[in-house]
Design an enzyme around this catalytic site. Structure first.
Site, short mmCIF file in Angstrom:
data_model
loop_
_atom_site.label_atom_id
_atom_site.label_comp_id
_atom_site.label_asym_id
_atom_site.label_seq_id
_atom_site.Cartn_x
_atom_site.Cartn_y
_atom_site.Cartn_z
N LYS A 34 -12.50 -4.86 -7.31
CA LYS A 34 -12.97 -4.27 -7.39
C LYS A 34 -12.56 -3.48 -7.61
CE LYS A 34 -15.20 -2.38 -3.16
NZ LYS A 34 -14.92 -3.92 -2.34
N LYS A 49 0.95 -1.17 0.31
CA LYS A 49 0.18 0.44 0.46
C LYS A 49 0.81 1.60 0.29
CE LYS A 49 -4.66 -1.43 1.87
NZ LYS A 49 -5.27 -1.36 2.26
N LYS A 86 -6.30 -11.86 -8.89
CA LYS A 86 -7.49 -12.03 -8.11
C LYS A 86 -9.04 -11.35 -8.47
CE LYS A 86 -9.30 -11.46 -3.34
NZ LYS A 86 -7.91 -11.00 -1.58
#
Ligand code: TRP
Length: 336
Positions: A203, A118, A200
């Site tokens: 969204k 991140k 994977k």
């Protein structure tokens, strides 16, 4: 209620209110949460504080927390059986978070792969919350002395850290926290993207056709499955290595029909991929349609959602505050 001699194990899990949930969220987490209610004492949480580790539009976060709650209720989380609440409504989590931060090492937190990923993705916002994210997650779990934590593969390192910190605290003070175990369900551990079955389903993917949202309508669902990327050998056979697209579709079909991979292969033997894709789309739509109808109904009833969260927070706080009081005493905070 029948008296059982053995106490039910306690489960805690959380999901971030990051917009609509995907079919991957449903199969990998939410659907199992509903099933686990029969055998365990369950606490389920909308992790709104964890969502703040990346920048949020305040109005969206607020709406999404409400939507996530409605969707969990629609998908079968039953507040007569389980405690459903929002993380920020139980202040004891953040209070314990501080104590656990003081018992987590810089090196340990630095090694978390999610932190590294991140930070790389949002280099302009590598904030303290992102760094101490696993300590808050440990607080979520340890404050209820949860025995089991259903989490996806991406959270197992955080769970391991929770165990490390719990163990360290228990040794430094006295036995306080239960060491939580992961709870991995066998089916649907990982649902892959429909357009790139080596990734994977997510969204945050730019391609809308790569994921199914729980809110998608039947036509959208079937259309997305029709476009799913497969391979060119025309045989329906489970082989994740060589046939990741078909295998992913088979996994999804298996979840909703209960049919084994062999049974699925036999059912579609000699039929083309097109038939199979439509069949998968139909069973997914059959499962999601009623949930969606229920979701719309619940979402329209703000008072019901608010009441549910209020009651959930009260019940959770009662349990959480007990642990927090013990911890505050043990670490030497002055009691008045
Ligand atoms: N970090 C988890 C995720 O993003 C959500 C979460 C927060 C969680 N606290 C938790 C999961 C405690 C399990 C237990 O998926």
């Amino acid at each position: 209620m029948e008296q059982t001699t053995e106490k039910k194990k306690r489960i805690l899990s959380g999901i971030q209110p990051s917009g609509s949930f995907t079919l991957g969220n449903y199969i990998g987490a939410i659907r199992n949460w509903a099933k686990l209610q029969d055998d365990f004492e369950c606490l389920y949480m909308v992790a709104d504080l964890h969502a703040l580790t990346v920048r949020q539009v305040p109005a969206d976060l607020r709406a999404r927390t409400k939507e996530a709650t409605a969707m969990l209720l629609a998908a079968g989380i039953d507040t007569k059986e389980s405690i459903l609440f929002a993380q920020s409504h139980v202040p004891a989590h953040t209070q314990l978070n501080w104590i656990l931060c003081c018992n987590s090492q810089f090196g340990e937190l630095s090694r978390m792969t999610q932190f590294k990923d991140k930070s790389a993705k949002h280099p302009d916002n590598v904030n303290g919350g992102l760094f101490t994210y696993p300590a808050l997650m440990a607080a979520d779990i340890l404050i209820y002395n949860a025995d089991l934590v259903p989490v996806g593969q991406d959270q197992t390192q955080h769970l391991e850290l929770a165990r490390t910190v719990a163990n360290r605290f228990n040794n430094a003070y006295s036995p306080t926290f239960t060491l939580p175990d992961g709870y991995i369900t066998k089916e649907g551990a990982k649902i892959m993207s429909l357009t790139d079955p080596t990734k994977k389903m997510s969204k945050s993917d730019d391609n809308q056709n790569s994921f199914i949202l729980m809110n998608d309508d039947r036509d959208t669902i079937v259309r997305k499955f029709k476009r799913a990327v497969t391979d060119s050998d025309g045989v329906i056979r489970f082989d994740t290595e060589n046939k990741p697209g078909i295998s992913n579709l088979m996994s999804i079909y298996n979840v909703f029909t209960g049919k084994s991979m062999d049974e699925i292969a036999a059912e579609f033997d000699g039929r083309g991929y097109a038939d199979f894709k439509v069949a998968v789309g139909e069973v997914v739509a059959d499962a999601l349609d009623p949930i969606n109808a229920e979701y719309e109904k619940i979402l329209a009833d703000k008072a019901y959602i608010d009441n549910t969260l209020k009651e959930g927070a009260q019940m959770a706080s009662k349990l959480a505050n007990r642990t927090l009081t013990k911890v505050y005493k043990k670490v030497g905070l002055y009691q008045i």
